[in-house]
Design a protein around this motif. Structure first.
Motif, PDB file in Angstrom:
ATOM      1  N   SER A 111       0.844  -1.199   0.000  1.00 58.69           N
ATOM      2  CA  SER A 111       0.000   0.000   0.000  1.00 58.69           C
ATOM      3  C   SER A 111       0.874   1.242   0.000  1.00 58.69           C
ATOM      4  O   SER A 111       0.646   2.204   0.727  1.00 58.69           O
ATOM      5  CB  SER A 111      -0.964  -0.001   1.200  1.00 58.69           C
ATOM      6  OG  SER A 111      -2.068  -0.842   0.951  1.00 58.69           O
ATOM      7  N   LEU A 112       1.884   1.198  -0.853  1.00 61.71           N
ATOM      8  CA  LEU A 112       2.771   2.344  -1.068  1.00 61.71           C
ATOM      9  C   LEU A 112       2.424   2.920  -2.435  1.00 61.71           C
ATOM     10  O   LEU A 112       2.642   2.273  -3.467  1.00 61.71           O
ATOM     11  CB  LEU A 112       4.232   1.907  -1.009  1.00 61.71           C
ATOM     12  CG  LEU A 112       4.671   1.249   0.306  1.00 61.71           C
ATOM     13  CD1 LEU A 112       6.069   0.656   0.166  1.00 61.71           C
ATOM     14  CD2 LEU A 112       4.606   2.239   1.465  1.00 61.71           C
ATOM     15  N   PHE A 113       1.866   4.128  -2.438  1.00 57.83           N
ATOM     16  CA  PHE A 113       1.280   4.665  -3.663  1.00 57.83           C
ATOM     17  C   PHE A 113       2.070   5.792  -4.305  1.00 57.83           C
ATOM     18  O   PHE A 113       1.720   6.228  -5.404  1.00 57.83           O
ATOM     19  CB  PHE A 113      -0.151   5.141  -3.383  1.00 57.83           C
ATOM     20  CG  PHE A 113      -1.123   4.008  -3.208  1.00 57.83           C
ATOM     21  CD1 PHE A 113      -1.840   3.525  -4.288  1.00 57.83           C
ATOM     22  CD2 PHE A 113      -1.297   3.413  -1.975  1.00 57.83           C
ATOM     23  CE1 PHE A 113      -2.721   2.467  -4.139  1.00 57.83           C
ATOM     24  CE2 PHE A 113      -2.180   2.357  -1.808  1.00 57.83           C
ATOM     25  CZ  PHE A 113      -2.901   1.881  -2.895  1.00 57.83           C
ATOM     26  N   GLY A 114       3.103   6.290  -3.670  1.00 59.55           N
ATOM     27  CA  GLY A 114       3.838   7.382  -4.273  1.00 59.55           C
ATOM     28  C   GLY A 114       4.951   7.884  -3.389  1.00 59.55           C
ATOM     29  O   GLY A 114       5.259   7.308  -2.338  1.00 59.55           O
ATOM     30  N   ALA A 115       5.551   8.985  -3.823  1.00 60.88           N
ATOM     31  CA  ALA A 115       6.722   9.526  -3.139  1.00 60.88           C
ATOM     32  C   ALA A 115       6.432   9.902  -1.689  1.00 60.88           C
ATOM     33  O   ALA A 115       7.287   9.737  -0.816  1.00 60.88           O
ATOM     34  CB  ALA A 115       7.247  10.738  -3.902  1.00 60.88           C
TER      35      ALA A 115
ATOM     36  N   VAL B 223      -1.516   4.194   5.863  1.00 60.89           N
ATOM     37  CA  VAL B 223      -1.602   4.858   4.563  1.00 60.89           C
ATOM     38  C   VAL B 223      -3.058   5.211   4.272  1.00 60.89           C
ATOM     39  O   VAL B 223      -3.966   4.407   4.536  1.00 60.89           O
ATOM     40  CB  VAL B 223      -1.073   3.939   3.433  1.00 60.89           C
ATOM     41  CG1 VAL B 223      -1.247   4.607   2.066  1.00 60.89           C
ATOM     42  CG2 VAL B 223       0.385   3.575   3.667  1.00 60.89           C
ATOM     43  N   HIS B 224      -3.263   6.402   3.716  1.00 57.05           N
ATOM     44  CA  HIS B 224      -4.574   6.781   3.189  1.00 57.05           C
ATOM     45  C   HIS B 224      -4.501   6.610   1.676  1.00 57.05           C
ATOM     46  O   HIS B 224      -3.818   7.359   0.980  1.00 57.05           O
ATOM     47  CB  HIS B 224      -4.923   8.211   3.592  1.00 57.05           C
ATOM     48  CG  HIS B 224      -5.062   8.373   5.076  1.00 57.05           C
ATOM     49  ND1 HIS B 224      -6.132   7.861   5.780  1.00 57.05           N
ATOM     50  CD2 HIS B 224      -4.235   8.953   5.989  1.00 57.05           C
ATOM     51  CE1 HIS B 224      -5.972   8.135   7.066  1.00 57.05           C
ATOM     52  NE2 HIS B 224      -4.838   8.784   7.218  1.00 57.05           N
ATOM     53  N   ARG B 225      -5.189   5.601   1.186  1.00 59.42           N
ATOM     54  CA  ARG B 225      -5.094   5.216  -0.217  1.00 59.42           C
ATOM     55  C   ARG B 225      -5.821   6.198  -1.131  1.00 59.42           C
ATOM     56  O   ARG B 225      -6.768   6.862  -0.701  1.00 59.42           O
ATOM     57  CB  ARG B 225      -5.691   3.813  -0.394  1.00 59.42           C
ATOM     58  CG  ARG B 225      -4.961   2.708   0.345  1.00 59.42           C
ATOM     59  CD  ARG B 225      -5.813   1.451   0.486  1.00 59.42           C
ATOM     60  NE  ARG B 225      -6.471   1.083  -0.742  1.00 59.42           N
ATOM     61  CZ  ARG B 225      -6.130   0.040  -1.507  1.00 59.42           C
ATOM     62  NH1 ARG B 225      -5.117  -0.735  -1.143  1.00 59.42           N
ATOM     63  NH2 ARG B 225      -6.779  -0.245  -2.606  1.00 59.42           N
TER      64      ARG B 225
ATOM     65  N   SER C 152      -8.245   3.276   3.829  1.00 59.54           N
ATOM     66  CA  SER C 152      -6.989   3.333   4.567  1.00 59.54           C
ATOM     67  C   SER C 152      -6.381   1.934   4.605  1.00 59.54           C
ATOM     68  O   SER C 152      -7.058   0.937   4.321  1.00 59.54           O
ATOM     69  CB  SER C 152      -7.215   3.855   5.985  1.00 59.54           C
ATOM     70  OG  SER C 152      -7.689   5.190   5.953  1.00 59.54           O
ATOM     71  N   ALA C 153      -5.118   1.867   4.946  1.00 64.18           N
ATOM     72  CA  ALA C 153      -4.420   0.588   4.971  1.00 64.18           C
ATOM     73  C   ALA C 153      -3.207   0.693   5.872  1.00 64.18           C
ATOM     74  O   ALA C 153      -2.809   1.783   6.292  1.00 64.18           O
ATOM     75  CB  ALA C 153      -3.988   0.182   3.561  1.00 64.18           C
ATOM     76  N   VAL C 154      -2.619  -0.447   6.161  1.00 65.54           N
ATOM     77  CA  VAL C 154      -1.329  -0.520   6.832  1.00 65.54           C
ATOM     78  C   VAL C 154      -0.400  -1.292   5.905  1.00 65.54           C
ATOM     79  O   VAL C 154      -0.773  -2.352   5.380  1.00 65.54           O
ATOM     80  CB  VAL C 154      -1.427  -1.214   8.204  1.00 65.54           C
ATOM     81  CG1 VAL C 154      -0.042  -1.441   8.793  1.00 65.54           C
ATOM     82  CG2 VAL C 154      -2.284  -0.382   9.153  1.00 65.54           C
ATOM     83  N   SER C 155       0.777  -0.757   5.663  1.00 61.53           N
ATOM     84  CA  SER C 155       1.708  -1.331   4.700  1.00 61.53           C
ATOM     85  C   SER C 155       3.091  -1.514   5.307  1.00 61.53           C
ATOM     86  O   SER C 155       3.525  -0.715   6.146  1.00 61.53           O
ATOM     87  CB  SER C 155       1.812  -0.408   3.478  1.00 61.53           C
ATOM     88  OG  SER C 155       2.760  -0.899   2.539  1.00 61.53           O
ATOM     89  N   VAL C 156       3.782  -2.550   4.836  1.00 66.65           N
ATOM     90  CA  VAL C 156       5.204  -2.632   5.139  1.00 66.65           C
ATOM     91  C   VAL C 156       5.918  -1.539   4.349  1.00 66.65           C
ATOM     92  O   VAL C 156       5.337  -0.908   3.461  1.00 66.65           O
ATOM     93  CB  VAL C 156       5.793  -4.014   4.792  1.00 66.65           C
ATOM     94  CG1 VAL C 156       5.127  -5.108   5.609  1.00 66.65           C
ATOM     95  CG2 VAL C 156       5.720  -4.300   3.299  1.00 66.65           C
TER      96      VAL C 156
ATOM     97  N   THR D  98       6.892   3.691  -8.330  1.00 73.31           N
ATOM     98  CA  THR D  98       6.848   3.508  -6.879  1.00 73.31           C
ATOM     99  C   THR D  98       7.275   2.094  -6.504  1.00 73.31           C
ATOM    100  O   THR D  98       8.027   1.890  -5.539  1.00 73.31           O
ATOM    101  CB  THR D  98       5.431   3.779  -6.349  1.00 73.31           C
ATOM    102  OG1 THR D  98       5.062   5.118  -6.680  1.00 73.31           O
ATOM    103  CG2 THR D  98       5.357   3.590  -4.852  1.00 73.31           C
ATOM    104  N   ALA D  99       6.817   1.103  -7.267  1.00 74.28           N
ATOM    105  CA  ALA D  99       7.161  -0.287  -6.962  1.00 74.28           C
ATOM    106  C   ALA D  99       8.671  -0.508  -7.045  1.00 74.28           C
ATOM    107  O   ALA D  99       9.262  -1.173  -6.188  1.00 74.28           O
ATOM    108  CB  ALA D  99       6.433  -1.225  -7.917  1.00 74.28           C
ATOM    109  N   TRP D 100       9.297   0.057  -8.075  1.00 73.75           N
ATOM    110  CA  TRP D 100      10.740  -0.111  -8.211  1.00 73.75           C
ATOM    111  C   TRP D 100      11.476   0.584  -7.069  1.00 73.75           C
ATOM    112  O   TRP D 100      12.408   0.034  -6.470  1.00 73.75           O
ATOM    113  CB  TRP D 100      11.211   0.423  -9.560  1.00 73.75           C
ATOM    114  CG  TRP D 100      12.697   0.364  -9.723  1.00 73.75           C
ATOM    115  CD1 TRP D 100      13.560   1.408  -9.855  1.00 73.75           C
ATOM    116  CD2 TRP D 100      13.512  -0.826  -9.772  1.00 73.75           C
ATOM    117  NE1 TRP D 100      14.851   0.964  -9.964  1.00 73.75           N
ATOM    118  CE2 TRP D 100      14.854  -0.409  -9.919  1.00 73.75           C
ATOM    119  CE3 TRP D 100      13.234  -2.186  -9.690  1.00 73.75           C
ATOM    120  CZ2 TRP D 100      15.912  -1.306  -9.994  1.00 73.75           C
ATOM    121  CZ3 TRP D 100      14.290  -3.088  -9.762  1.00 73.75           C
ATOM    122  CH2 TRP D 100      15.598  -2.655  -9.910  1.00 73.75           C
TER     123      TRP D 100
END
Length: 227
Positions: free
Chosen positions: A142-146, A160-162, A167-171, A206-208
């Protein structure tokens, strides 16, 4: 420097079979180890296949999640809920399933998840296979950007606020750097550009950027769109 290896599959069935085999090998590994599962529809066939014929495993096996939506844990939108058949088949003790406790307030849930991950790492548990998805917008976990990547610094997990309003919790990238075998598993339509950006190691992806701390990363993709 991160090395990316791409493996392309001619059919969804071939991807599902290979993922099931790789997960089975990870489950059967000896020693104190953990497997990081991803949510979404892509890995579900592999999870369900393994649930029908669960493998013997070391009693020190742990399961954790790359992220989870901030929803009740018994709903279909919950990554934890989606994997329950596999978890039940493995019959792991509750302490061996490291999940986002969405019954807590969001920030507390993120802090709690971070403490659980820290406990694993501090205990010397090896984080072996780690599955990651890839969104059409290039996000992972749940990592969406910088902004999310910047907020992640110094943490194992964050709230994270998607962009979709949930909302979510992400590593975090810091935690992903501790995963020995991170694997992006990608299928479905509309992801051509995101896959291409990942393969090109585009600094805007973002994924990279999320896996830049990893020595080796794999991308498994079903080639239905010629990506």
């Amino acid at each position: 420097m991160t090395t990316l290896t791409t493996r392309r599959f001619p059919s969804r069935a071939a991807l599902d079979a290979a993922l099931g085999q790789r997960l089975g090998q990870a489950i059967g590994a000896h020693g104190a180890s953990a497997i990081m599962l991803s949510g979404g529809t892509t890995p579900l066939p592999a999870y369900r296949a393994l649930a029908r014929a669960p493998l013997p495993h070391d009693e020190r096996l742990h399961i954790l999640f790359c992220d989870d939506r901030y929803v009740p844990s018994d709903t279909d939108a919950s990554n934890y809920h989606q994997t329950r058949a596999l978890l039940d088949a493995l019959a792991l003790p509750a302490a061996s399933v490291v999940r986002v406790r969405t019954e807590l307030p969001l920030e507390e849930a993120a802090g709690d998840y971070e403490r659980q991950l820290a406990t694993l790492l501090n205990a010397g548990v090896r984080i072996g296979l780690g599955l990651l998805g890839l969104g059409a917008d290039g996000h992972t976990a749940s990592l969406f950007g910088a902004v999310d990547l910047e907020r992640s610094r110094g943490h194992w997990a964050i709230a994270v606020h998607r962009p979709d309003g949930m909302s979510a919790v992400s590593v975090t990238p810091d935690f992903l750097s501790r995963v020995e075998e991170p694997v992006f598993v990608v299928a479905g339509s509309g992801k051509h550009d995101a896959v291409q950006a990942l393969v090109a190691q585009d600094a805007k992806s973002t994924a990279w950027r999320a896996v830049q701390g990893c020595a080796r990363v794999e991308l498994w993709v079903h080639d239905d769109e010629g990506v």
